[in-house]
Write an enzyme that holds these catalytic residues in place. Structure first.
Site, short mmCIF file in Angstrom:
data_model
loop_
_atom_site.label_atom_id
_atom_site.label_comp_id
_atom_site.label_asym_id
_atom_site.label_seq_id
_atom_site.Cartn_x
_atom_site.Cartn_y
_atom_site.Cartn_z
N ASN A 121 41.08 30.55 32.32
CA ASN A 121 41.41 31.93 32.30
C ASN A 121 43.10 32.43 32.24
O ASN A 121 43.60 32.05 33.16
CB ASN A 121 40.78 32.86 33.46
CG ASN A 121 40.94 34.12 33.31
OD1 ASN A 121 42.19 34.67 33.12
ND2 ASN A 121 39.98 35.04 33.87
N LYS A 158 44.57 34.45 35.12
CA LYS A 158 44.72 33.59 36.31
C LYS A 158 45.81 32.79 36.30
O LYS A 158 46.45 32.70 37.16
CB LYS A 158 43.41 33.05 36.84
CG LYS A 158 42.41 33.88 37.26
CD LYS A 158 41.07 33.13 37.65
CE LYS A 158 39.89 34.00 38.13
NZ LYS A 158 38.83 33.19 38.88
N HIS A 200 44.03 39.69 46.71
CA HIS A 200 43.28 38.67 47.56
C HIS A 200 43.52 37.28 47.15
O HIS A 200 43.53 36.51 48.15
CB HIS A 200 41.85 39.02 47.38
CG HIS A 200 41.34 39.08 45.83
ND1 HIS A 200 42.27 39.97 44.90
CD2 HIS A 200 40.51 38.48 45.03
CE1 HIS A 200 41.64 39.94 44.02
NE2 HIS A 200 40.59 38.97 43.67
N ARG A 201 43.99 37.10 45.71
CA ARG A 201 44.47 35.86 45.27
C ARG A 201 45.50 35.56 45.92
O ARG A 201 45.70 34.16 46.23
CB ARG A 201 44.52 35.69 43.90
CG ARG A 201 44.43 34.49 43.31
CD ARG A 201 44.34 34.53 41.70
NE ARG A 201 42.90 34.44 41.45
CZ ARG A 201 42.56 35.69 40.90
NH1 ARG A 201 43.33 36.72 40.31
NH2 ARG A 201 41.11 35.92 40.75
N ASP A 211 37.53 30.78 43.80
CA ASP A 211 36.29 31.62 43.13
C ASP A 211 36.78 32.90 43.84
O ASP A 211 36.88 33.02 45.01
CB ASP A 211 35.17 30.95 43.57
CG ASP A 211 33.98 31.63 42.90
OD1 ASP A 211 33.85 31.60 41.70
OD2 ASP A 211 33.08 32.08 43.60
N TYR A 248 38.23 43.99 37.07
CA TYR A 248 37.76 44.94 37.71
C TYR A 248 38.97 45.77 38.44
O TYR A 248 39.03 46.75 39.03
CB TYR A 248 36.99 44.91 39.29
CG TYR A 248 35.75 44.36 38.62
CD1 TYR A 248 34.55 45.08 38.46
CD2 TYR A 248 35.36 42.92 38.45
CE1 TYR A 248 33.32 44.72 38.00
CE2 TYR A 248 34.20 42.45 38.18
CZ TYR A 248 33.08 43.34 37.81
OH TYR A 248 31.69 42.73 37.54
N ASP A 249 40.21 45.40 37.89
CA ASP A 249 41.35 45.90 38.58
C ASP A 249 41.65 47.28 38.43
O ASP A 249 42.07 48.01 39.04
CB ASP A 249 42.68 45.25 38.12
CG ASP A 249 42.81 43.72 38.49
OD1 ASP A 249 42.05 43.12 39.22
OD2 ASP A 249 43.93 43.05 37.93
#
Length: 196
Positions: free
Chosen positions: A10, A13, A181-182, A71, A155-156
Site C-alpha cells: 500500500n 502506508k 493510531h498507526r 494490521d 476511512y480518513d
C-alpha cells in the site's frame, strides 16, 4: 540496521512509514521493492495481532530479514466494533473508498452515538534473533455525517477527531502523525527499538 522492511504494498502506508522513520536515518522498504512481485499475503487471523503476525511472518521468512507489519482497522462502538479486522474487506466486491464510506455512514444512521476508534497493531519479527514483538495504537473518534477532507485514504474522510474538530483527511501527513493510531503504535515500537 540501515533499512527496515514493511510488509505492505500500500503506497499510502509506505508514505506514512517513511514520514515516521525520517528522523532515525532508516530507509523503509516494502513489497514494492521486491524484484519478484508476490501475491497478496493472506490474512487469516481473528484479531489485529494475528493478522499483523501473518504478514510479518510471511515476508520475514521470504527474505530472512527483520520485518515490521501492521494490521489496522476502524471499529464503530455502536455496531459491535464493526467492521474491525474486516475493515478493508467487508464491502467487497466494492473497492471504491467513496462508495464504501457512504455505505458505512448509512449503517450509522440509526445510532444515537457514532463513537468509533481506529486501531493499529504492529508486529515486528526478527528471524535472525528469533524476536517477535507487538505494539498497539488506538485513536478515539466519531463517524461524520458526510466525508470531509481530501488529504487521506480509506476511512480518513469520515473519522473525526473531536479534540481538534477535524477528520484525518483534513490533516497534513505530519499533522496526522501527531494523532493517528498507526503513529501511536509506531512510537511504542520506536521507543522499544531504540531502547528508550
Amino acid at each position: 540496521m540501515k533499512d527496515i522492511w514493511i510488509a505492505t504494498s500500500n503506497k499510502n502506508k509506505v508514505r506514512e512509514f517513511n514520514e515516521m522513520f525520517q528522523n532515525v536515518n532508516i530507509t523503509v522498504k516494502s513489497l514494492l521493492d521486491l524484484e519478484i512481485p508476490i501475491p497478496e499475503i493472506p490474512e487469516t487471523g481473528t484479531t489485529f495481532e494475528e493478522n499483523a503476525f501473518c504478514k510479518a511472518a510471511f515476508l520475514s521468512q521470504m527474505i530472512n530479514r527483520p520485518v515490521l507489519a501492521d494490521d489496522s482497522g476502524l471499529e464503530i462502538i455502536g455496531l459491535d466494533h464493526f467492521p474491525g479486522i474486516n475493515t478493508r474487506r467487508w464491502a467487497y466486491p466494492i473497492t471504491d473508498n467513496k462508495i464504501i464510506n457512504d455505505l458505512l455512514i448509512e449503517k450509522c444512521e440509526l445510532l444515537e452515538r457514532r463513537d468509533a476508534q481506529a486501531v493499529c497493531v504492529l508486529c515486528y519479527i526478527d528471524p535472525l534473533k528469533k524476536v517477535t514483538m507487538y505494539f498497539r495504537g488506538v485513536t478515539k473518534g466519531v463517524i461524520t455525517d458526510e466525508p470531509v477532507g481530501v488529504n487521506a485514504f480509506g476511512y480518513d474522510p469520515i473519522f473525526l477527531l473531536p479534540e481538534i474538530g477535524r477528520t484525518y483527511a483534513e490533516l497534513t501527513l505530519t499533522e496526522k502523525n501527531n494523532y493517528s493510531h498507526r503513529a501511536k503504535a509506531f512510537r511504542a515500537f520506536k521507543k522499544w527499538w531504540l531502547g528508550e
